[in-house]
Design a protein around this motif. Structure first.
Motif, PDB file in Angstrom:
ATOM      1  N   GLU A  68     -27.003  -0.283  17.292  1.00  0.00           N
ATOM      2  CA  GLU A  68     -27.139  -0.781  15.715  1.00  0.00           C
ATOM      3  C   GLU A  68     -25.448  -1.942  15.405  1.00  0.00           C
ATOM      4  O   GLU A  68     -25.094  -0.895  15.282  1.00  0.00           O
ATOM      5  CB  GLU A  68     -28.102  -1.047  14.517  1.00  0.00           C
ATOM      6  N   PHE A  69     -25.487  -3.084  15.663  1.00  0.00           N
ATOM      7  CA  PHE A  69     -23.657  -3.685  14.727  1.00  0.00           C
ATOM      8  C   PHE A  69     -24.502  -4.244  13.446  1.00  0.00           C
ATOM      9  O   PHE A  69     -25.505  -4.787  13.546  1.00  0.00           O
ATOM     10  CB  PHE A  69     -23.457  -4.198  16.082  1.00  0.00           C
ATOM     11  N   GLN A  70     -23.623  -3.821  12.535  1.00  0.00           N
ATOM     12  CA  GLN A  70     -23.589  -4.952  11.775  1.00  0.00           C
ATOM     13  C   GLN A  70     -22.659  -5.238  11.301  1.00  0.00           C
ATOM     14  O   GLN A  70     -21.410  -4.138  11.010  1.00  0.00           O
ATOM     15  CB  GLN A  70     -24.517  -3.829  10.695  1.00  0.00           C
ATOM     16  N   ILE A  71     -22.526  -6.625  10.410  1.00  0.00           N
ATOM     17  CA  ILE A  71     -21.105  -6.716   9.867  1.00  0.00           C
ATOM     18  C   ILE A  71     -21.091  -6.651   8.364  1.00  0.00           C
ATOM     19  O   ILE A  71     -22.352  -7.103   7.794  1.00  0.00           O
ATOM     20  CB  ILE A  71     -21.363  -8.612   9.987  1.00  0.00           C
ATOM     21  N   THR A  72     -20.310  -5.921   7.434  1.00  0.00           N
ATOM     22  CA  THR A  72     -20.130  -5.588   6.198  1.00  0.00           C
ATOM     23  C   THR A  72     -19.081  -6.170   5.202  1.00  0.00           C
ATOM     24  O   THR A  72     -17.210  -6.470   6.667  1.00  0.00           O
ATOM     25  CB  THR A  72     -20.847  -4.000   6.384  1.00  0.00           C
ATOM     26  N   ALA A  73     -19.111  -7.014   4.319  1.00  0.00           N
ATOM     27  CA  ALA A  73     -18.156  -6.581   3.576  1.00  0.00           C
ATOM     28  C   ALA A  73     -17.638  -5.848   3.001  1.00  0.00           C
ATOM     29  O   ALA A  73     -18.377  -5.119   2.859  1.00  0.00           O
ATOM     30  CB  ALA A  73     -17.885  -8.220   2.764  1.00  0.00           C
ATOM     31  N   ARG A  74     -15.662  -5.428   2.797  1.00  0.00           N
ATOM     32  CA  ARG A  74     -15.304  -4.163   2.469  1.00  0.00           C
ATOM     33  C   ARG A  74     -14.501  -4.558   0.808  1.00  0.00           C
ATOM     34  O   ARG A  74     -14.433  -2.698   0.952  1.00  0.00           O
ATOM     35  CB  ARG A  74     -14.287  -3.577   3.670  1.00  0.00           C
ATOM     36  N   SER A  75     -14.096  -5.286   0.831  1.00  0.00           N
ATOM     37  CA  SER A  75     -13.413  -5.160  -0.341  1.00  0.00           C
ATOM     38  C   SER A  75     -13.391  -6.884  -0.647  1.00  0.00           C
ATOM     39  O   SER A  75     -14.357  -8.004  -0.527  1.00  0.00           O
ATOM     40  CB  SER A  75     -11.851  -5.651   0.021  1.00  0.00           C
ATOM     41  N   ALA A  76     -13.488  -7.019  -2.474  1.00  0.00           N
ATOM     42  CA  ALA A  76     -13.031  -8.404  -2.882  1.00  0.00           C
ATOM     43  C   ALA A  76     -12.339  -9.387  -1.984  1.00  0.00           C
ATOM     44  O   ALA A  76     -12.852 -10.335  -2.485  1.00  0.00           O
ATOM     45  CB  ALA A  76     -12.574  -8.035  -4.122  1.00  0.00           C
ATOM     46  N   ALA A  77     -11.224  -9.429  -1.691  1.00  0.00           N
ATOM     47  CA  ALA A  77     -10.513  -9.888  -0.833  1.00  0.00           C
ATOM     48  C   ALA A  77     -11.353 -10.797   0.720  1.00  0.00           C
ATOM     49  O   ALA A  77     -10.314 -11.836   1.448  1.00  0.00           O
ATOM     50  CB  ALA A  77      -9.240  -9.425  -0.395  1.00  0.00           C
ATOM     51  N   GLY A  78     -12.356 -10.665   0.897  1.00  0.00           N
ATOM     52  CA  GLY A  78     -13.470 -10.667   2.194  1.00  0.00           C
ATOM     53  C   GLY A  78     -13.225  -9.982   3.345  1.00  0.00           C
ATOM     54  O   GLY A  78     -13.370 -10.638   4.392  1.00  0.00           O
ATOM     55  N   GLU A  79     -12.004  -9.345   3.426  1.00  0.00           N
ATOM     56  CA  GLU A  79     -11.952  -8.018   4.667  1.00  0.00           C
ATOM     57  C   GLU A  79     -13.477  -7.969   4.965  1.00  0.00           C
ATOM     58  O   GLU A  79     -14.240  -7.260   4.541  1.00  0.00           O
ATOM     59  CB  GLU A  79     -11.367  -6.638   4.689  1.00  0.00           C
ATOM     60  N   ARG A  80     -13.556  -8.394   6.751  1.00  0.00           N
ATOM     61  CA  ARG A  80     -14.447  -7.899   7.505  1.00  0.00           C
ATOM     62  C   ARG A  80     -15.051  -6.630   8.391  1.00  0.00           C
ATOM     63  O   ARG A  80     -14.268  -7.329   9.107  1.00  0.00           O
ATOM     64  CB  ARG A  80     -15.723  -9.320   8.096  1.00  0.00           C
ATOM     65  N   MET A  81     -15.759  -6.279   8.080  1.00  0.00           N
ATOM     66  CA  MET A  81     -15.846  -4.879   9.207  1.00  0.00           C
ATOM     67  C   MET A  81     -17.283  -4.897  10.075  1.00  0.00           C
ATOM     68  O   MET A  81     -18.562  -5.614  10.162  1.00  0.00           O
ATOM     69  CB  MET A  81     -15.939  -3.932   8.874  1.00  0.00           C
ATOM     70  N   LEU A  82     -17.154  -4.770  11.385  1.00  0.00           N
ATOM     71  CA  LEU A  82     -18.244  -4.801  12.457  1.00  0.00           C
ATOM     72  C   LEU A  82     -18.734  -3.247  12.235  1.00  0.00           C
ATOM     73  O   LEU A  82     -17.574  -2.267  13.055  1.00  0.00           O
ATOM     74  CB  LEU A  82     -18.260  -5.072  13.577  1.00  0.00           C
ATOM     75  N   ASP A  83     -19.978  -2.867  11.858  1.00  0.00           N
ATOM     76  CA  ASP A  83     -19.964  -1.144  11.864  1.00  0.00           C
ATOM     77  C   ASP A  83     -20.792  -0.857  13.142  1.00  0.00           C
ATOM     78  O   ASP A  83     -21.694  -1.963  13.716  1.00  0.00           O
ATOM     79  CB  ASP A  83     -20.741  -0.631  10.759  1.00  0.00           C
ATOM     80  N   TYR A  84     -21.713  -0.206  14.190  1.00  0.00           N
ATOM     81  CA  TYR A  84     -21.730   0.147  15.158  1.00  0.00           C
ATOM     82  C   TYR A  84     -22.218   1.245  14.562  1.00  0.00           C
ATOM     83  O   TYR A  84     -21.766   3.049  14.305  1.00  0.00           O
ATOM     84  CB  TYR A  84     -20.880  -0.095  16.435  1.00  0.00           C
ATOM     85  N   ASP A  85     -23.210   1.939  15.036  1.00  0.00           N
ATOM     86  CA  ASP A  85     -24.417   3.362  15.244  1.00  0.00           C
ATOM     87  C   ASP A  85     -24.657   3.949  16.594  1.00  0.00           C
ATOM     88  O   ASP A  85     -26.271   2.290  16.604  1.00  0.00           O
ATOM     89  CB  ASP A  85     -25.308   3.282  14.057  1.00  0.00           C
ATOM     90  N   LEU A  86     -24.619   4.009  16.937  1.00  0.00           N
ATOM     91  CA  LEU A  86     -24.919   4.243  18.406  1.00  0.00           C
ATOM     92  C   LEU A  86     -25.378   5.420  18.753  1.00  0.00           C
ATOM     93  O   LEU A  86     -25.319   6.676  18.153  1.00  0.00           O
ATOM     94  CB  LEU A  86     -24.054   3.741  20.165  1.00  0.00           C
ATOM     95  N   SER A  87     -27.014   5.979  19.826  1.00  0.00           N
ATOM     96  CA  SER A  87     -27.330   6.629  19.378  1.00  0.00           C
ATOM     97  C   SER A  87     -27.312   7.078  21.031  1.00  0.00           C
ATOM     98  O   SER A  87     -27.576   6.326  21.966  1.00  0.00           O
ATOM     99  CB  SER A  87     -29.185   7.168  19.190  1.00  0.00           C
ATOM    100  N   ALA A  88     -27.301   9.047  21.327  1.00  0.00           N
ATOM    101  CA  ALA A  88     -27.410   9.208  23.077  1.00  0.00           C
ATOM    102  C   ALA A  88     -28.463   9.969  23.073  1.00  0.00           C
ATOM    103  O   ALA A  88     -28.519  11.397  23.510  1.00  0.00           O
ATOM    104  CB  ALA A  88     -26.066   9.491  23.367  1.00  0.00           C
TER     105      ALA A  88
END
Length: 160
Positions: A68-88
């Motif tokens: 799964e890939f998810q875009i999340t906001a991490r700060s009030a300044a608007g920094e966005r991150m692409l979080d990933y959770d991969l299963s093997a």
């Protein structure tokens, strides 16, 4: 806690010039090139799955069967991150099978002690090396895909 064994999790910053939709478009194109079937997409989330070891073995995501890939906001300044959770899970289970084979060989020469040592070494080597390689290759590949686009990515999917 045990799911940490077969999950690779991480995040990378998204450039401000890239919209959420554009970032997920890039990831979706990358997944298609890696023979991964997209299960669902929302405004800020994308999930995939694949059959066991489908596609080319040298593909970056070959070891992973879902994620799964998810875009999340991490700060009030608007920094966005692409979080990933991969299963093997499939990769982990395949390594366990090889470890059991090594245990059988170890048991022939040195009994239970040899079986346990052989299994532990085989699992640590096979799974550990795959995991180490993936933990280096995946973030690097994702940052290239997000920053430059999936069009530059080699199509590792074997088309029939």
């Amino acid at each position: 806690m045990l799911d940490t064994l077969w999950h690779l999790r991480g995040s990378l910053p998204l450039p401000p010039s890239l919209s959420d939709a554009e970032a997920l478009d890039q990831v979706e194109g990358f997944l298609a090139a890696e023979c991964k079937q997209v299960l669902g997409r929302e405004a800020d989330r994308l999930a995939f799955r694949s059959d066991m070891f489908r596609g080319e073995r040298n593909a970056v995501l070959a070891f992973f069967n879902s994620g799964e890939f998810q875009i999340t906001a991490r700060s009030a300044a608007g920094e966005r991150m692409l979080d990933y959770d991969l299963s093997a899970r499939y990769g982990f289970l395949a390594c366990v099978v090889f470890a059991m084979f090594a245990a059988g060989i170890g048991a022939i020469g040195d009994g239970l002690r040899g079986a346990l040592i052989g299994a532990a070494l085989a699992l640590a080597w096979i799974y550990g090396m795959n995991r180490l390689t993936a933990s280096i290759r995946v973030p690097h590949a994702l940052s290239k895909v997000v920053l430059r686009g999936h069009e530059e990515w080699n199509d590792a999917c074997q088309k029939p």
